[in-house]
Design a protein around this motif. Structure first.
Motif, short mmCIF file in Angstrom:
data_model
loop_
_atom_site.label_atom_id
_atom_site.label_comp_id
_atom_site.label_asym_id
_atom_site.label_seq_id
_atom_site.Cartn_x
_atom_site.Cartn_y
_atom_site.Cartn_z
N ILE A 240 6.83 -0.17 8.75
CA ILE A 240 5.47 0.18 8.32
C ILE A 240 5.37 0.19 6.80
O ILE A 240 4.44 -0.38 6.22
N ARG A 241 6.34 0.82 6.14
CA ARG A 241 6.31 0.87 4.67
C ARG A 241 6.30 -0.54 4.06
O ARG A 241 5.56 -0.82 3.13
N GLU A 242 7.14 -1.41 4.60
CA GLU A 242 7.23 -2.78 4.08
C GLU A 242 5.91 -3.52 4.29
O GLU A 242 5.41 -4.19 3.39
N TYR A 243 5.35 -3.41 5.50
CA TYR A 243 4.08 -4.10 5.78
C TYR A 243 2.97 -3.58 4.85
O TYR A 243 2.23 -4.37 4.27
N VAL A 244 2.85 -2.26 4.72
CA VAL A 244 1.78 -1.68 3.90
C VAL A 244 1.97 -2.04 2.43
O VAL A 244 1.01 -2.34 1.72
N SER A 245 3.20 -2.06 1.97
CA SER A 245 3.48 -2.44 0.59
C SER A 245 3.04 -3.89 0.33
O SER A 245 2.39 -4.17 -0.69
N ASP A 246 3.39 -4.80 1.24
CA ASP A 246 2.96 -6.20 1.10
C ASP A 246 1.44 -6.30 1.13
O ASP A 246 0.83 -7.03 0.34
#
Length: 130
Positions: free
Chosen positions: A10-16
């Motif tokens: 989730i963190r990676e997706y939201v950061s992107d």
């Protein structure tokens, strides 16, 4: 994402998404990460749809996402500071109804709070299936 810790996914997706959209974010994840594959998939898809709606419609400058692992359930809140909308008006897109169907398909609940110039808050609660 298979083989990856859900909170990291989730963190990676939201950061992107934040880099692409120019909208700042804050994520708060509490509790342990053990979710069934169906719950992980559902929460991930709801997050994708909510963020797509935010970048398309809200003019938000910041999004807050919280994920709480509670006894017997997981609760996710996605809140933005955009211009909001009247939830009683008919909306043409499929986003809100597909998010609701995903949550309810796992025995969970989906609710939304919004008003013009007040931002939008989506709340999803899904029972923890061991």
């Amino acid at each position: 994402v298979a083989g990856q810790d859900f909170s990291d996914s989730i963190r990676e997706y939201v950061s992107d998404w934040s880099l692409r959209s120019g909208i700042a974010f804050n994520i708060d994840i509490e509790g342990n990460d053990e979710l069934s594959p169906g719950t992980r998939e559902t929460l991930f898809r709801i997050t994708q749809e909510a963020l797509a709606n935010i970048s398309r419609h809200s003019s938000a400058s910041c999004v807050e996402i919280s994920l709480e692992h509670e006894t017997g359930m997981v609760k996710m809140i996605i809140k933005d500071d955009g211009h909001g909308f009247d939830i009683h008006m008919q909306h043409s897109g499929m986003g809100l109804s597909s998010m609701r169907e995903r949550a309810e398909g796992l025995g969970g609940s989906f609710s939304i709070e919004s008003a013009p110039e007040q931002g939008t808050k989506i709340m999803v609660t899904i029972p923890r299936l061991i």
